[in-house]
Design a protein around this motif. Sequence first.
Motif, mmCIF file in Angstrom:
data_model
loop_
_atom_site.group_PDB
_atom_site.id
_atom_site.type_symbol
_atom_site.label_atom_id
_atom_site.label_comp_id
_atom_site.label_asym_id
_atom_site.label_seq_id
_atom_site.Cartn_x
_atom_site.Cartn_y
_atom_site.Cartn_z
ATOM 1 N N TYR A 110 56.836 6.638 15.664
ATOM 2 C CA TYR A 110 55.916 7.494 14.923
ATOM 3 C C TYR A 110 56.607 8.795 14.568
ATOM 4 O O TYR A 110 57.344 9.359 15.381
ATOM 5 N N VAL A 144 57.639 0.587 18.269
ATOM 6 C CA VAL A 144 56.966 1.371 17.230
ATOM 7 C C VAL A 144 57.443 2.814 17.306
ATOM 8 O O VAL A 144 57.463 3.411 18.381
ATOM 9 N N TYR A 173 49.894 4.568 18.742
ATOM 10 C CA TYR A 173 49.209 5.778 18.251
ATOM 11 C C TYR A 173 48.401 6.436 19.362
ATOM 12 O O TYR A 173 48.522 7.639 19.604
ATOM 13 N N THR A 183 53.042 6.187 11.459
ATOM 14 C CA THR A 183 54.027 5.150 11.761
ATOM 15 C C THR A 183 55.217 5.304 10.821
ATOM 16 O O THR A 183 55.050 5.360 9.607
ATOM 17 N N ASP A 229 50.348 -1.174 16.718
ATOM 18 C CA ASP A 229 50.345 0.144 16.083
ATOM 19 C C ASP A 229 49.285 1.051 16.711
ATOM 20 O O ASP A 229 49.542 2.222 17.009
ATOM 21 N N LEU A 273 57.943 -0.105 12.590
ATOM 22 C CA LEU A 273 57.309 -1.061 13.487
ATOM 23 C C LEU A 273 58.097 -2.359 13.391
ATOM 24 O O LEU A 273 58.158 -2.968 12.332
#
Length: 144
Positions: free
Chosen positions: A137, A135, A70, A85, A66, A88
Amino acid sequence: MANWTIILGVDELNALMGSAFSGSEVAPGPVKHVEPGRIHVVREFHPSMLRPGELVSGPTLMGVADTAAYTLILAHVGPELMTVTSSLTINFLRGAKKGDIHADAELLSLGRRNAVCDIRLWTESPERLAAQATVTYARARQEA
């Protein structure tokens, strides 16, 4: 491959993460390398990362994935700290032996609303992946 531009370099990302997460016991990162569409993050080993059996815990690996996503996104969009997030998914491939956790992340898509990253995690060598994560976002909305 898309033609992405780096807005925040290694030093700026590490400073931003250090100030944004100054209260955490184990600091995220640091970012070791960034280039358009890619980042390498290393989380230094800490005994609290281990689960019984002397392997790095799944939640720790998920947190590193994560963080890598990011910081990769922030490198390309600047300090949008409210980017969050939204998904994931992680595949645990083998037990991660104790040691520094390396995350190699690649930006797959960067849109106005969402960004998607592929993360590969390892402790022993990049040829012996411990996990792979995808992941997504949700980027902070820009007020009109």
